[in-house]
Design an enzyme around this catalytic site. Structure first.
Site, PDB file in Angstrom:
ATOM      1  N   ALA A  62      29.026  35.231  48.770  1.00 23.16           N
ATOM      2  CA  ALA A  62      29.417  36.313  47.624  1.00 23.16           C
ATOM      3  C   ALA A  62      28.558  37.640  48.056  1.00 23.16           C
ATOM      4  O   ALA A  62      27.896  38.274  47.256  1.00 23.16           O
ATOM      5  CB  ALA A  62      29.223  35.792  46.251  1.00 23.16           C
TER       6      ALA A  62
ATOM      7  N   ALA B 240      38.249  47.277  39.824  1.00 18.94           N
ATOM      8  CA  ALA B 240      39.774  47.513  39.469  1.00 18.94           C
ATOM      9  C   ALA B 240      39.958  48.829  38.591  1.00 18.94           C
ATOM     10  O   ALA B 240      40.995  49.649  38.966  1.00 18.94           O
ATOM     11  CB  ALA B 240      40.176  46.242  38.867  1.00 18.94           C
TER      12      ALA B 240
ATOM     13  N   ASP C 216      39.438  50.251  46.916  1.00 16.69           N
ATOM     14  CA  ASP C 216      38.194  49.678  47.648  1.00 16.69           C
ATOM     15  C   ASP C 216      38.138  50.102  49.217  1.00 16.69           C
ATOM     16  O   ASP C 216      37.030  49.807  49.694  1.00 16.69           O
ATOM     17  CB  ASP C 216      38.455  48.115  47.636  1.00 16.69           C
ATOM     18  CG  ASP C 216      38.272  47.490  46.252  1.00 16.69           C
ATOM     19  OD1 ASP C 216      38.019  48.436  45.369  1.00 16.69           O
ATOM     20  OD2 ASP C 216      38.209  46.295  46.084  1.00 16.69           O
TER      21      ASP C 216
ATOM     22  N   HIS D 229      28.988  46.856   9.906  1.00 15.35           N
ATOM     23  CA  HIS D 229      28.022  45.492   9.531  1.00 15.35           C
ATOM     24  C   HIS D 229      28.557  44.585   8.977  1.00 15.35           C
ATOM     25  O   HIS D 229      29.645  44.616   7.936  1.00 15.35           O
ATOM     26  CB  HIS D 229      26.820  45.990   8.725  1.00 15.35           C
ATOM     27  CG  HIS D 229      25.951  44.965   8.260  1.00 15.35           C
ATOM     28  ND1 HIS D 229      25.016  44.644   9.318  1.00 15.35           N
ATOM     29  CD2 HIS D 229      25.848  44.210   7.330  1.00 15.35           C
ATOM     30  CE1 HIS D 229      24.318  43.598   8.969  1.00 15.35           C
ATOM     31  NE2 HIS D 229      24.697  43.343   7.723  1.00 15.35           N
TER      32      HIS D 229
ATOM     33  N   CYS E 134      42.823  41.589  42.807  1.00  9.99           N
ATOM     34  CA  CYS E 134      42.322  41.513  41.629  1.00  9.99           C
ATOM     35  C   CYS E 134      43.248  40.631  40.487  1.00  9.99           C
ATOM     36  O   CYS E 134      42.605  39.665  39.930  1.00  9.99           O
ATOM     37  CB  CYS E 134      42.454  42.786  40.900  1.00  9.99           C
ATOM     38  SG  CYS E 134      41.827  42.900  39.038  1.00  9.99           S
TER      39      CYS E 134
ATOM     40  N   LYS F 134      38.343  35.358  35.126  1.00 10.99           N
ATOM     41  CA  LYS F 134      38.042  35.386  33.571  1.00 10.99           C
ATOM     42  C   LYS F 134      38.579  34.232  32.832  1.00 10.99           C
ATOM     43  O   LYS F 134      37.899  33.738  31.602  1.00 10.99           O
ATOM     44  CB  LYS F 134      38.462  36.638  33.042  1.00 10.99           C
ATOM     45  CG  LYS F 134      38.055  38.041  33.679  1.00 10.99           C
ATOM     46  CD  LYS F 134      36.347  38.064  33.610  1.00 10.99           C
ATOM     47  CE  LYS F 134      35.882  39.037  34.774  1.00 10.99           C
ATOM     48  NZ  LYS F 134      35.968  38.619  36.225  1.00 10.99           N
TER      49      LYS F 134
ATOM     50  N   GLU G   5      51.770  40.096  50.134  1.00  9.93           N
ATOM     51  CA  GLU G   5      51.474  38.858  49.418  1.00  9.93           C
ATOM     52  C   GLU G   5      51.832  38.567  48.105  1.00  9.93           C
ATOM     53  O   GLU G   5      53.134  38.581  48.056  1.00  9.93           O
ATOM     54  CB  GLU G   5      49.911  38.337  49.633  1.00  9.93           C
ATOM     55  CG  GLU G   5      49.715  36.867  49.562  1.00  9.93           C
ATOM     56  CD  GLU G   5      48.310  36.712  49.546  1.00  9.93           C
ATOM     57  OE1 GLU G   5      47.864  35.396  49.394  1.00  9.93           O
ATOM     58  OE2 GLU G   5      47.509  37.347  49.964  1.00  9.93           O
TER      59      GLU G   5
ATOM     60  N   ILE H  46      30.378  39.237  41.446  1.00  8.82           N
ATOM     61  CA  ILE H  46      31.096  37.839  41.986  1.00  8.82           C
ATOM     62  C   ILE H  46      30.099  36.576  42.074  1.00  8.82           C
ATOM     63  O   ILE H  46      30.432  35.613  41.335  1.00  8.82           O
ATOM     64  CB  ILE H  46      31.599  38.235  43.036  1.00  8.82           C
ATOM     65  CG1 ILE H  46      32.928  39.398  43.087  1.00  8.82           C
ATOM     66  CG2 ILE H  46      32.338  37.027  43.718  1.00  8.82           C
ATOM     67  CD1 ILE H  46      33.456  39.814  44.451  1.00  8.82           C
ATOM     68  N   GLY H  47      28.939  36.899  42.790  1.00  9.06           N
ATOM     69  CA  GLY H  47      28.253  35.677  42.770  1.00  9.06           C
ATOM     70  C   GLY H  47      27.629  35.249  41.767  1.00  9.06           C
ATOM     71  O   GLY H  47      27.543  33.961  41.197  1.00  9.06           O
TER      72      GLY H  47
END
Length: 463
Positions: free
Chosen positions: A267, A317, A309, A442, A40, A49, A34, A183-184
Site C-alpha cells: 500500500a 474521490a 488521479d 449538546h 472508487c 467502508k 471495466e 489505504i494501508g
C-alpha cells in the site's frame, strides 16, 4: 460530432463530469473498460467502508458487555460473509450510477478508450474490435492503480494490492502491510480487528505521514492497543515467497528483522493510468508521469481535458468529482470558481477515524504564521464517553494575528462526518472567536470543535 462531451473513465471524476455535462444540455458519452463507477465505487472507497463497518460491528459485539449487553456463544468474524456484503454494496452502487446514466441520457460505451487524433477517441472492445467516436470536448478521467516497488512486485497471491485485499478467498492468519497512508492504515485496522496478526511497516517516522504529528502518534497508540505490530522509520528490503509463508526482511531503527506472514499487502501509493491513452501521440504535456492542466483542467491540446488521479493534485474521490464539475461548467460557458486546493478535506476510516483540512501546526509555523493552537480531548466529551469512544481529540490551528482558521486535525469517533464544518468555516474565513460563539448541540462529538476553538483562546469550559 457524435457527442459534445466524451469522457474516458467512469470513476467519481468521470461519471460526475458526465452527469453535470448532461444537466447543462450537452450530448454526453462515457467510455469504460471495466465497471461503471470506476475503482472508487467498485474496488475502493465504497467496498472498503463496507468492510470497515463489518469490523466495527464485530468490535461492538466483542465488547457488548461493556455496554450492558450479554451475548451468548462465540463472537467471531465471518470473513466470506464480510467480503460478500462488501461486493453486494459495491454492486448496488454501480447499478445506481448506471441508472443515473439512463436518467440523464448518457451513452455508455464499453471498451478501452484512447485519443486518436483531433476530437477523436478510439475504443477497443473485449474482442479487439476498434471503433472511433468524435466529440467537441474529450475529458480524460482514467484514474490510477496500486504502485509497485521493484523489491515488492505484486503477484496477486502472496504479495497483493488493495484490490485483492478486498476479496481474498480466506482470512489470512498473518499479514504485513507496507505503507501507512489511508489505504494501508485502513486495511491494517480491518484485518487486525477481525483477528489477523498484522505488522504495519512505514518508511517515514510516523504513521499517516501527511497528517499532524500528534494525530499520527495517537493512531499508533490505538493500533498498538489492538496488539498490532507497528514499525515506523522502517522499510521492506525483500520478500521471500518460495515457502508456504512469506519471509519479509524489514530494515528497522534497531537493525534488520524477519517477519513471517501469509500475505504481504503493498500500500505504497498509486500510479496514474496514463499509458497507451494517446498522450504522446497527441503531444499532451505531462510532468513526472502526470498530465499538466490549467485551473479549468484544459491540457495544452485544444478540446482535451484531464481530471482526477492522473493530475498532480491529491488523489481523492471528492477532488476528482469537484474537478469534473468545474471542468464541464467552464466548457458550458459558466464562470465556475477555481478549486482551492488548500481547503481539501482528507479522511482515514480507521478506528479511531482521522480527518483533516488545511495546514498542520508544523506547516503553519514553517509558513511563517504565529499560531494559536486549541486542543480538546475526547476523554472530556460526554458523548464520546457515552459512546465508548474516548480515544482521540480535536486540534485547531489559528493565525494569532487575525484569528483565521489555518487547519483542523481530528482523530476519534465520527470525525470524518465532522470535518465538513471546518471546511465550510475555512472557506468562509471564520475566525476562532466566531467559531466559539457558534452554539453547538449538546451532547454531541461535534461540540468538541467549539471547545477546541475555545481552548486556543483560554476560554475552554470542560478541561
Amino acid at each position: 460530432m457524435d457527442y459534445d462531451v466524451l469522457v474516458i473513465g467512469s470513476g467519481p471524476g468521470g461519471y460526475v463530469a458526465a452527469i453535470r455535462a448532461s444537466q447543462l444540455g450537452m450530448k454526453v458519452a462515457v467510455v469504460e473498460k471495466e465497471n461503471i463507477g470506476g475503482i472508487c465505487l467498485n474496488w475502493g472507497c465504497i467496498p472498503t467502508k463496507s468492510l470497515l463497518k463489518s469490523a466495527q460491528a464485530l468490535e461492538y459485539a466483542k465488547h457488548a458487555v461493556d455496554y450492558g449487553v450479554l451475548i451468548s456463544g462465540d463472537v467471531k468474524a465471518d470473513f466470506p460473509g464480510m467480503v460478500k456484503r462488501s461486493r453486494d454494496v459495491a454492486g448496488g452502487m454501480s447499478k445506481g450510477v448506471q441508472f443515473l446514466f439512463k436518467k440523464n441520457k448518457i451513452a455508455s460505451i464499453d471498451g478501452f478508450g484512447k485519443l486518436a487524433g483531433k476530437n477523436t477517441v478510439e475504443v477497443t472492445d473485449d474482442s479487439g474490435k476498434k471503433k472511433n467516436y468524435t466529440a467537441k470536448h474529450i475529458i480524460l478521467a482514467t484514474g490510477a492503480r496500486s504502485r509497485e516497488l521493484p523489491n515488492l512486485a505484486i503477484d496477486g497471491k502472496k504479495i497483493i494490492g488493495y484490490r485483492k485485499a478486498m476479496a481474498l478467498d480466506k482470512q489470512p492468519e498473518s499479514m504485513v502491510v507496507v505503507g501507512s497512508g489511508a489505504i494501508g492504515s485502513e486495511f491494517a485496522y480491518f484485518y487486525q480487528s477481525i483477528g489477523t496478526n498484522v505488522t504495519l511497516v512505514e518508511f517515514m517516522p510516523t504513521l499517516v505521514p501527511n497528517e499532524d504529528q500528534e494525530v499520527a502518534k495517537q493512531l499508533e497508540r490505538s493500533f498498538k492497543k489492538m496488539k498490532m505490530k507497528v514499525l515506523t522509520s522502517s522499510s521492506v528490503e525483500k520478500v521471500d515467497t518460495s515457502g508456504k509463508k512469506c519471509k519479509v526482511t524489514i530494515k528497522t531503527k534497531k537493525g534488520e528483522e524477519t517477519v513471517e506472514a501469509d500475505i504481504v499487502l503493498s500500500a505504497v501509493g498509486i500510479t496514474p493510468n496514463t499509458e497507451n491513452i494517446g498522450l504522446e501521440e497527441m503531444g499532451i504535456n505531462t510532468e513526472k508521469g502526470r498530465v499538466k492542466v490549467d485551473e479549468f483542467y484544459r491540457t495544452n491540446v485544444e478540446g482535451v481535458y484531464a481530471i482526477g488521479d492522473i493530475l498532480a493534485g491529491p488523489a481523492l474521490a471528492h477532488v476528482a468529482s469537484a474537478e469534473g464539475i468545474t471542468c464541464v461548467e467552464k466548457i458550458a460557458g459558466l464562470n465556475p470558481e477555481p478549486i482551492d486546493y488548500n481547503n481539501i478535506p482528507g479522511c482515514t476510516y480507521t478506528n479511531p477515524e482521522i480527518s483533516s483540512v488545511g495546514l498542520t501546526e508544523e506547516k503553519a509555523k514553517e509558513a511563517g504564521y504565529e499560531v494559536k493552537v486549541g486542543k480538546f480531548p475526547y476523554s472530556a466529551s460526554g458523548k464520546a464517553s457515552a459512546a465508548g469512544q474516548k480515544d482521540g481529540f480535536i486540534k485547531l490551528i489559528f493565525d494569532a494575528k487575525y484569528g483565521e482558521l489555518l487547519g483542523a486535525h481530528m482523530i476519534g469517533g465520527n470525525v470524518t462526518e465532522m470535518i465538513a464544518e471546518l471546511v465550510v468555516a475555512k472557506k468562509l474565513e471564520i475566525t476562532g472567536h466566531e467559531l466559539i460563539k457558534t452554539i453547538h448541540p449538546h451532547p454531541t462529538m461535534s461540540e468538541a470543535v467549539m471547545e477546541a476553538a475555545a481552548a486556543a483562546y483560554d476560554e475552554v469550559i470542560h478541561i
